[in-house]
Every structure is written in structure tokens, then in C-alpha cells.
Design an enzyme around this catalytic site. Structure first.
Site, mmCIF file in Angstrom:
data_model
loop_
_atom_site.group_PDB
_atom_site.id
_atom_site.type_symbol
_atom_site.label_atom_id
_atom_site.label_comp_id
_atom_site.label_asym_id
_atom_site.label_seq_id
_atom_site.Cartn_x
_atom_site.Cartn_y
_atom_site.Cartn_z
ATOM 1 N N ARG A 226 7.377 68.415 -42.024
ATOM 2 C CA ARG A 226 8.089 67.447 -41.748
ATOM 3 C C ARG A 226 7.961 67.569 -40.418
ATOM 4 O O ARG A 226 8.302 66.200 -39.778
ATOM 5 C CB ARG A 226 9.736 67.088 -42.442
ATOM 6 C CG ARG A 226 9.806 67.287 -44.293
ATOM 7 C CD ARG A 226 11.793 66.961 -44.535
ATOM 8 N NE ARG A 226 11.954 66.195 -44.046
ATOM 9 C CZ ARG A 226 12.601 64.812 -43.958
ATOM 10 N NH1 ARG A 226 11.756 64.072 -45.057
ATOM 11 N NH2 ARG A 226 13.693 64.853 -42.814
ATOM 12 N N ARG B 130 18.860 49.639 -44.016
ATOM 13 C CA ARG B 130 20.837 49.985 -43.911
ATOM 14 C C ARG B 130 20.392 50.317 -42.100
ATOM 15 O O ARG B 130 20.256 50.752 -41.700
ATOM 16 C CB ARG B 130 20.914 51.033 -44.630
ATOM 17 C CG ARG B 130 20.201 52.114 -44.821
ATOM 18 C CD ARG B 130 21.013 53.308 -46.096
ATOM 19 N NE ARG B 130 19.368 54.707 -46.206
ATOM 20 C CZ ARG B 130 19.169 54.531 -47.050
ATOM 21 N NH1 ARG B 130 18.512 53.747 -48.283
ATOM 22 N NH2 ARG B 130 18.233 56.199 -46.794
ATOM 23 N N ASP C 74 13.147 56.012 -37.399
ATOM 24 C CA ASP C 74 13.629 56.414 -38.816
ATOM 25 C C ASP C 74 11.646 56.580 -39.629
ATOM 26 O O ASP C 74 11.176 55.756 -39.091
ATOM 27 C CB ASP C 74 13.961 55.970 -39.968
ATOM 28 C CG ASP C 74 14.271 56.762 -41.392
ATOM 29 O OD1 ASP C 74 14.199 57.924 -40.916
ATOM 30 O OD2 ASP C 74 14.798 56.222 -41.967
ATOM 31 N N HIS D 226 8.824 64.979 -36.257
ATOM 32 C CA HIS D 226 9.873 65.082 -35.870
ATOM 33 C C HIS D 226 9.728 64.812 -33.660
ATOM 34 O O HIS D 226 9.246 64.185 -33.104
ATOM 35 C CB HIS D 226 10.982 66.004 -35.502
ATOM 36 C CG HIS D 226 11.426 65.241 -37.025
ATOM 37 N ND1 HIS D 226 11.785 64.693 -37.326
ATOM 38 C CD2 HIS D 226 11.832 66.507 -37.781
ATOM 39 C CE1 HIS D 226 13.127 64.558 -38.583
ATOM 40 N NE2 HIS D 226 12.585 66.081 -38.692
ATOM 41 N N LEU E 299 16.761 51.620 -16.239
ATOM 42 C CA LEU E 299 17.461 51.457 -17.842
ATOM 43 C C LEU E 299 18.534 52.093 -18.105
ATOM 44 O O LEU E 299 18.599 53.816 -17.419
ATOM 45 C CB LEU E 299 15.975 51.845 -18.172
ATOM 46 C CG LEU E 299 16.055 52.249 -19.444
ATOM 47 C CD1 LEU E 299 15.906 50.790 -20.801
ATOM 48 C CD2 LEU E 299 14.743 53.089 -20.753
#
Ligand code: IPE
Ligand code: IPE
Ligand code: MG
Length: 266
Positions: A39, A197, A26, A43, A137
Site C-alpha cells: 500500500r 463522502r 484518496d 503513498h 499559490l
């Protein structure tokens, strides 16, 4: 007692190095905004950071890494951001699958994939098929994923396939239908970006996971942040309902990470 892997049914083996790390990546948007960038630049940067984190996980001997890439609630974002994220997913898969495979990484994508366009679904299928036998992995990408979706889809499939057992289902009945049935429950959960959260991530599997929250934004996450999270994890006492005294009496001893694990990443 059930023999399947569940922290509420059996006491899992505790190791120095977490076997399974789950991350909510996040803070991409805020990272970009602070740099006066759109924004979506956050990302893009986030994908590069993930590539490095995969390498660091291998160096630590972590066996499962699960990352939250797109939640079932993220469709609520502006359409341009959603479409950028979908395109980014397509380009990341096209570019990375070969490298994942070369490095012995198994790719899994969990979530309701039916909402994705056919091209993306095909890339996911190909990536999973190509890397299916790798075990160094397991990288799980949660995309259009929600913990409640997972519990519901598992319950619905169980009800459909085993209607005769209705009313007496156990955890062991449900577990094989959960999207992450192939992985042990996460030992360590990390959320970057300062929010404390769970945002509907792996709510079934996090029952006994150790939580680590950091204010660092995902694009700033690096090997040192992961080291700090692991160091914090190593200080925790995982009691699984028992008392400290019981643990001290030697019921469980920390098992070091397998020395035989290959920890080189090309
Ligand atoms: C996480 O970063 C990436 C996704 C949810 C796809 P955000 O986009 O949530 O970044 P912030 O929280 O707005 O900074
Ligand atoms: C959670 O991040 C989902 C991903 C990281 C993919 P969000 O940024 O969407 O979470 P909320 O909505 O702020 O809780
Ligand atoms: Mg966010």
C-alpha cells in the site's frame, strides 16, 4: 451584514476558474494493491502526483490548493503504515520546501500538530516561515486534521479569549479562529478514489462548495482529471440560496481569472 468571507453570511464572487480547490487524495492503497505492490508504494507515488498537480493549479491561475494528507482518523491504520506516512511527510518537506519557495508558493499545514514528533513539527514551522510571504499559490496540507477538530479548537479558543461574549457568538466571531481563516472557502472540492463522502474534511468551509467525485485513484490523477473537474465546475450554477431567475437578471456576472497572474512553474 458581516464583511468577512463566508458563503452563508455574504454572497461570494464567482469566477470562471475556482480560486480555491480542496482535494481528498484518496485511493493510494488500492492503486498499489492492483499492482501487487505494498500500500505504501501508492503513498509514495501520491507525493509525486501532488507535485504535478501543484504545477497544473498554478497554470490554471488557482490561488489556493488544500489537500487532505492525513486525517485525525488515519491513526487507526496499522502502525507500520502510519509510521511510513510520517516519514514520507518528513522527506517530502525536506525535499520540496525549497522548490515551493522558488516557485512563489506559500506552504501552510493545518491540523493538530501536537501529536507529531518534534523533527516533523520543526520542518513544518521552517517551511511555513520560509514561504510565508509568497502569494502565487497557497498550498495547504491538512495533516492530523479533522473538520470537527477544527470547529472545536476554534470554539475553545474563542471561548477562552472572548468569554464576555458567551452565548451571542456569530460566524464572524468564530471565523478568525478556524485553521483556514487565511483562505476563502473552497469553490471546488474534488475526491478521487470513488468514495462519495467528506470523511471529516473542512466540514465548516464546504458549506457552499461545488463537489466533484471521480473514480480515478489519486496516483492516476493528472492535468486532464483536473481539467475535467474544472470544466464540470464551470457548468454549475452557484446560486447561494437565490433563484436562477435572479442570477439571469444579472445579479452576478462570472469574473474571469486575473489575466495578470503569472502562470509559469519552473
Ligand atoms: C489516501 O489513500 C491516502 C491517505 C489516507 C493517507 P488511501 O490510503 O486511503 O487509499 P485507499 O483508499 O485505501 O485505496
Ligand atoms: C480520507 O481518506 C483522508 C485522506 C485522504 C488523507 P480515507 O481513505 O482515510 O477516508 P475513509 O476513512 O475511507 O472515509
Ligand atoms: Mg482511502
Amino acid at each position: 451584514m458581516a464583511t468577512f468571507d463566508s458563503s452563508t453570511a455574504t454572497i461570494p464572487e464567482t469566477r470562471q476558474v475556482p480560486r480555491h480547490v480542496a482535494i481528498i487524495m484518496d485511493g493510494n492503497g488500492r492503486w498499489a494493491r492492483r499492482r501487487f505492490l505494498p500500500r505504501v508504494a501508492g503513498h509514495k507515488r501520491g507525493v509525486e502526483v501532488l507535485r504535478r498537480v501543484i504545477k497544473t493549479c498554478i497554470e490554471h491561475g488557482i490561488e489556493y490548493l488544500t489537500v487532505f494528507a492525513f486525517s485525525s482518523e488515519n491513526w487507526r491504520r496499522p502502525p507500520e503504515e502510519v509510521s511510513f506516512l510520517m516519514n514520507l511527510f518528513v522527506s517530502a518537506l525536506s525535499e520540496e520546501v525549497a522548490r515551493l519557495h522558488e516557485n512563489g508558493i506559500r506552504l501552510k499545514v493545518v491540523g493538530d500538530l501536537s501529536r507529531f514528533e518534534p523533527r516533523l513539527r520543526a520542518l513544518i514551522e521552517d517551511g511555513e516561515r520560509k514561504t510565508a510571504d509568497n502569494r502565487r499559490l497557497t498550498l495547504t496540507v491538512a495533516a492530523n486534521y479533522g473538520g470537527r477538530w477544527d470547529i472545536l479548537q476554534a470554539s475553545n479558543r474563542l471561548a477562552q479569549e472572548q468569554p464576555q461574549k458567551s452565548g451571542a457568538w456569530t460566524e464572524a466571531d468564530l471565523a478568525p479562529y478556524l485553521a483556514l481563516a487565511y483562505a476563502p472557502e473552497p469553490d471546488l472540492f474534488i475526491r478521487t478514489g470513488g468514495e462519495q463522502r467528506v470523511s471529516n474534511f473542512m466540514i465548516w468551509q464546504l458549506a457552499y462548495t461545488e463537489f466533484y467525485f471521480t473514480d480515478r485513484l489519486w496516483p492516476e490523477f493528472d492535468a486532464r482529471t483536473l481539467d475535467a473537474a474544472i470544466a464540470s465546475y464551470q457548468k454549475r450554477e452557484r446560486r447561494f440560496g437565490r433563484t436562477s431567475e435572479q442570477l439571469r437578471e444579472g445579479a452576478d456576472v462570472l469574473v474571469p481569472a486575473s489575466a495578470s497572474r503569472q502562470t509559469h512553474y519552473a
